[in-house]
Design a protein around this motif. Structure first.
Motif, mmCIF file in Angstrom:
data_model
loop_
_atom_site.group_PDB
_atom_site.id
_atom_site.type_symbol
_atom_site.label_atom_id
_atom_site.label_comp_id
_atom_site.label_asym_id
_atom_site.label_seq_id
_atom_site.Cartn_x
_atom_site.Cartn_y
_atom_site.Cartn_z
ATOM 1 N N UNK A 244 77.677 -9.862 -1.545
ATOM 2 C CA UNK A 244 76.688 -9.868 -0.459
ATOM 3 C C UNK A 244 75.838 -8.601 -0.481
ATOM 4 N N UNK A 245 76.487 -7.438 -0.499
ATOM 5 C CA UNK A 245 75.738 -6.182 -0.489
ATOM 6 C C UNK A 245 74.835 -6.071 -1.712
ATOM 7 N N UNK A 246 75.340 -6.509 -2.858
ATOM 8 C CA UNK A 246 74.576 -6.418 -4.092
ATOM 9 C C UNK A 246 73.401 -7.403 -4.086
ATOM 10 N N UNK A 247 73.624 -8.578 -3.526
ATOM 11 C CA UNK A 247 72.553 -9.576 -3.401
ATOM 12 C C UNK A 247 71.448 -9.031 -2.508
ATOM 13 N N UNK A 248 71.862 -8.475 -1.379
ATOM 14 C CA UNK A 248 70.887 -7.892 -0.455
ATOM 15 C C UNK A 248 70.138 -6.746 -1.112
ATOM 16 N N UNK A 249 70.831 -5.927 -1.914
ATOM 17 C CA UNK A 249 70.191 -4.805 -2.596
ATOM 18 C C UNK A 249 69.128 -5.297 -3.567
ATOM 19 N N UNK A 250 69.376 -6.428 -4.216
ATOM 20 C CA UNK A 250 68.383 -6.978 -5.143
ATOM 21 C C UNK A 250 67.107 -7.347 -4.396
ATOM 22 N N UNK A 251 67.250 -8.065 -3.310
ATOM 23 C CA UNK A 251 66.066 -8.475 -2.548
ATOM 24 C C UNK A 251 65.364 -7.262 -1.931
ATOM 25 N N UNK A 252 66.152 -6.267 -1.524
ATOM 26 C CA UNK A 252 65.542 -5.065 -0.968
ATOM 27 C C UNK A 252 64.784 -4.297 -2.051
ATOM 28 N N UNK A 253 65.311 -4.294 -3.265
ATOM 29 C CA UNK A 253 64.634 -3.574 -4.351
ATOM 30 C C UNK A 253 63.271 -4.196 -4.649
ATOM 31 N N UNK A 254 63.170 -5.505 -4.479
ATOM 32 C CA UNK A 254 61.877 -6.165 -4.670
ATOM 33 C C UNK A 254 60.894 -5.692 -3.608
ATOM 34 N N UNK A 255 61.350 -5.663 -2.361
ATOM 35 C CA UNK A 255 60.476 -5.217 -1.271
ATOM 36 C C UNK A 255 60.032 -3.773 -1.486
ATOM 37 N N UNK A 256 60.959 -2.926 -1.907
ATOM 38 C CA UNK A 256 60.628 -1.516 -2.117
ATOM 39 C C UNK A 256 59.615 -1.336 -3.228
ATOM 40 N N UNK A 257 59.650 -2.219 -4.211
ATOM 41 C CA UNK A 257 58.734 -2.086 -5.340
ATOM 42 C C UNK A 257 57.305 -2.489 -4.989
ATOM 43 N N UNK A 258 57.093 -3.082 -3.811
ATOM 44 C CA UNK A 258 55.734 -3.440 -3.408
ATOM 45 C C UNK A 258 54.917 -2.205 -3.065
ATOM 46 N N UNK A 259 55.600 -1.112 -2.726
ATOM 47 C CA UNK A 259 54.884 0.095 -2.323
ATOM 48 C C UNK A 259 54.280 -0.021 -0.941
ATOM 49 N N UNK A 260 54.621 -1.092 -0.234
ATOM 50 C CA UNK A 260 54.090 -1.334 1.111
ATOM 51 C C UNK A 260 55.146 -0.906 2.127
ATOM 52 N N UNK A 261 54.940 0.199 2.828
ATOM 53 C CA UNK A 261 55.950 0.689 3.766
ATOM 54 C C UNK A 261 56.247 -0.291 4.894
ATOM 55 N N UNK A 262 55.256 -1.106 5.276
ATOM 56 C CA UNK A 262 55.493 -2.090 6.335
ATOM 57 C C UNK A 262 56.430 -3.181 5.820
ATOM 58 N N UNK A 263 56.210 -3.603 4.572
ATOM 59 C CA UNK A 263 57.093 -4.597 3.966
ATOM 60 C C UNK A 263 58.520 -4.057 3.884
ATOM 61 N N UNK A 264 58.643 -2.823 3.431
ATOM 62 C CA UNK A 264 59.960 -2.207 3.302
ATOM 63 C C UNK A 264 60.638 -2.092 4.664
ATOM 64 N N UNK A 265 59.882 -1.641 5.665
ATOM 65 C CA UNK A 265 60.445 -1.491 7.009
ATOM 66 C C UNK A 265 60.862 -2.830 7.583
ATOM 67 N N UNK A 266 60.067 -3.868 7.305
ATOM 68 C CA UNK A 266 60.399 -5.195 7.809
ATOM 69 C C UNK A 266 61.706 -5.686 7.219
#
Length: 251
Positions: free
Chosen positions: A144-166
């Motif tokens: 679970x934690x690793x799955x969530x980390x994968x999806x979070x890494x995608x969001x972080x790679x957008x460079x969009x702080x609002x996306x990351x915060x969401x």
């Protein structure tokens, strides 16, 4: 001030709803002090445990704030977190489906943007996250934690702080939903392999810088997740119990 509570809904739900209504209506204004625990017990005709649970829920929702030695006070108004455990809370199955619906547009767009903006370091983190899922599952974990980390890494790679915060804001809801979907998928080796392939398809499209394909892969992954949930029987849903979701928690 308050009338006694009774009925089919959980008492803590009723007390939390009643206090929330007093705050949202303005009858309890910013800076007002809630009645003491003893007073609420007497007025509402419930136990201290019920009152504490209800106040804890208000605190998680950002409505009140306990102050050491002084009591519990109404917080300044702000955008309130979503509450998936209000008195209209639905069964676990319904909650998870709602979470999947929310994930679709967010993760689809995140994958699209990641394909156009991800740096080599971002791509490396995504690959590492996928490897971590495999490692966790091989070791008998739920991933679970690793799955969530994968999806979070995608969001972080957008460079969009609002996306990351969401994504961070929704972290605990996503964690709850992923926990249930992965528990369902773990019942079948075919499901687990399908999920693995879907994750790799998302990453492959991002690495290829194909934004449309990345979005489609993310949307397809969540469409299949919903389909796999449809195959879960009543016994599975009974085992999962109710989701406990705290949107104020820090992922």
């Amino acid at each position: 001030m308050f009338s006694k509570v009774s009925g089919p809904l959980r008492l803590a739900d009723q007390v939390a709803a009643m206090l929330s209504e007093e705050i949202e209506s303005g009858r309890l204004a910013e800076g007002d002090k809630l009645p003491t625990e003893v007073e609420l017990v007497k007025q509402l005709g419930v136990s201290r445990t019920v009152v504490r649970e209800a106040v804890s829920r208000l605190r998680s929702a950002g409505l009140v704030e306990p102050r050491q030695g002084r009591g519990v006070f109404v917080m300044p108004r702000r955008i309130r977190p979503l509450d998936l455990e209000a008195e209209t809370a639905q069964h676990t199955e319904s909650k998870v489906r709602l979470i999947v619906e929310v994930r679709r547009p967010i993760e689809g767009e995140a994958a699209y943007l990641a394909a156009t903006r991800a740096t080599p370091a971002d791509l490396a983190r995504m690959r590492q996250a996928l490897e971590a899922i495999d490692t966790a599952v091989a070791a008998g974990g739920d991933g679970v934690d690793e799955d969530l980390a994968f999806h979070r890494s995608i969001a972080e790679s957008t460079g969009n702080p609002v996306m990351v915060s969401t994504v961070r804001y929704l972290g605990e809801v996503l964690r709850s939903g992923i926990r249930v979907t992965r528990a369902n998928e773990a019942r079948s080796s075919d499901f687990l392999e399908a999920v693995r392939q879907e994750h790799h398809s998302i990453l492959a499209a991002i690495e290829a810088r194909d934004a449309e394909a990345a979005r489609d892969a993310a949307l397809l992954h969540l469409k299949h997740a919903a389909s796999r949930l449809n195959e879960a029987d009543e016994g599975f849903w009974a085992e999962t119990g109710n989701l406990e979701v705290d949107l104020d928690a820090t992922p």
